[in-house]
Design a protein around this motif. Structure first.
Motif, short mmCIF file in Angstrom:
data_model
loop_
_atom_site.label_atom_id
_atom_site.label_comp_id
_atom_site.label_asym_id
_atom_site.label_seq_id
_atom_site.Cartn_x
_atom_site.Cartn_y
_atom_site.Cartn_z
N ASP A 167 1.41 0.60 -7.18
CA ASP A 167 2.62 1.43 -7.20
C ASP A 167 3.08 1.77 -5.79
OD1 ASP A 167 2.76 1.47 -9.97
OD2 ASP A 167 1.57 3.30 -10.15
N ASP A 168 2.13 2.16 -4.93
CA ASP A 168 2.48 2.48 -3.54
C ASP A 168 3.05 1.26 -2.83
OD1 ASP A 168 1.60 5.06 -3.90
OD2 ASP A 168 -0.36 4.71 -2.99
N ALA A 169 2.44 0.11 -3.07
CA ALA A 169 2.90 -1.12 -2.41
C ALA A 169 4.32 -1.45 -2.83
CB ALA A 169 1.97 -2.29 -2.75
N VAL A 170 4.61 -1.37 -4.13
CA VAL A 170 5.96 -1.68 -4.62
C VAL A 170 6.97 -0.72 -3.99
CG1 VAL A 170 7.46 -1.72 -6.66
CG2 VAL A 170 5.19 -2.78 -6.74
N GLN A 171 6.64 0.56 -3.94
CA GLN A 171 7.55 1.53 -3.34
C GLN A 171 7.80 1.22 -1.87
OE1 GLN A 171 9.41 3.77 -4.96
NE2 GLN A 171 8.50 2.79 -6.73
N GLU A 172 6.73 0.88 -1.14
CA GLU A 172 6.89 0.57 0.28
C GLU A 172 7.71 -0.70 0.48
OE1 GLU A 172 3.82 1.07 3.11
OE2 GLU A 172 2.77 2.57 1.91
N ILE A 173 7.49 -1.70 -0.36
CA ILE A 173 8.28 -2.94 -0.25
C ILE A 173 9.75 -2.64 -0.50
CG2 ILE A 173 8.70 -5.21 -1.28
CD1 ILE A 173 5.61 -5.19 -1.99
N LEU A 174 10.03 -1.84 -1.53
CA LEU A 174 11.42 -1.51 -1.84
C LEU A 174 12.07 -0.72 -0.70
CD1 LEU A 174 11.16 -0.67 -5.65
CD2 LEU A 174 12.19 -2.70 -4.59
#
Length: 197
Positions: free
Chosen positions: A57-64
């Motif tokens: 979840d953190d990774a997806v948010q950071e990528i976005l």
């Protein structure tokens, strides 16, 4: 003979994400919202493959967040998925590096606690924390262009050509900004060290 409308329909069918991003760059908020919803499962798959189930979840948010910050660098008409995949992969690599650093720090902290007396923190841990604070302050004192150069070239470890595509400066300008930033950081850190002695 195909009409321009047929070409647009064909492009939308072959790369809808690219079409939505191009529209978003022109200010179409609905297209941007649709794009972000559409790419999320793809980004989750990349994050899960690279990071395991932890931090997805953190990774997806950071990528976005990165995509949002550099969306202006996407060139309409070029394939969108490789552009997005490169960003996602680099961000996941950054997260893996951070995880390794934090793991190493945790190991050092556990070792320090295990072998230290029940008194205050060891001097070397305190010194390391103080050094990190000084470095953060010095980086915050840089100009925005210099901070970008340090972030892209030194923290993300991108080549000047790669950084040029993610930043707002040319490869040459990034090199100059990086050189000036490092000189400014040396001066700032040396000045603080002199003040402390």
């Amino acid at each position: 003979m195909s009409t321009p409308k047929d070409a647009v329909c064909s492009e939308a069918a072959s790369d809808p994400w690219g079409v939505w991003m191009a529209r978003a760059q022109r200010g179409d908020k609905q297209a941007y919202h649709t794009l972000l919803q559409a790419v999320e499962p793809y980004l989750r798959a990349i994050a899960r493959r690279m990071l395991g189930h932890e931090d997805v979840d953190d990774a997806v948010q950071e990528i976005l967040l990165v995509v949002h910050g550099i969306r202006h660098t996407y060139q309409p008409g070029r394939p969108f998925k490789p552009w997005l995949s490169t960003i996602a992969t680099r961000r996941c690599v950054d997260l893996l590096r951070r995880r390794q650093r934090e793991g190493a720090r945790m190991g050092e902290a556990v070792d320090a606690e295990t072998f230290a007396d029940a008194g205050p923190e060891p001097a070397d841990v305190v010194a390391r924390v103080q050094r990190e604070v000084r470095i953060r302050r010095a980086v915050d004192g840089l100009s925005p262009g210099q901070r970008d150069a340090v972030h892209l070239l030194h923290l993300q470890e991108l080549s000047p050509r790669e950084a040029e595509h993610q930043g707002r400066q040319s490869a040459g300008a990034l090199k100059v900004a990086s050189h000036r930033a490092l000189k400014a950081l040396r001066r700032a850190l040396q000045g603080e060290q002199d003040d402390a002695t």
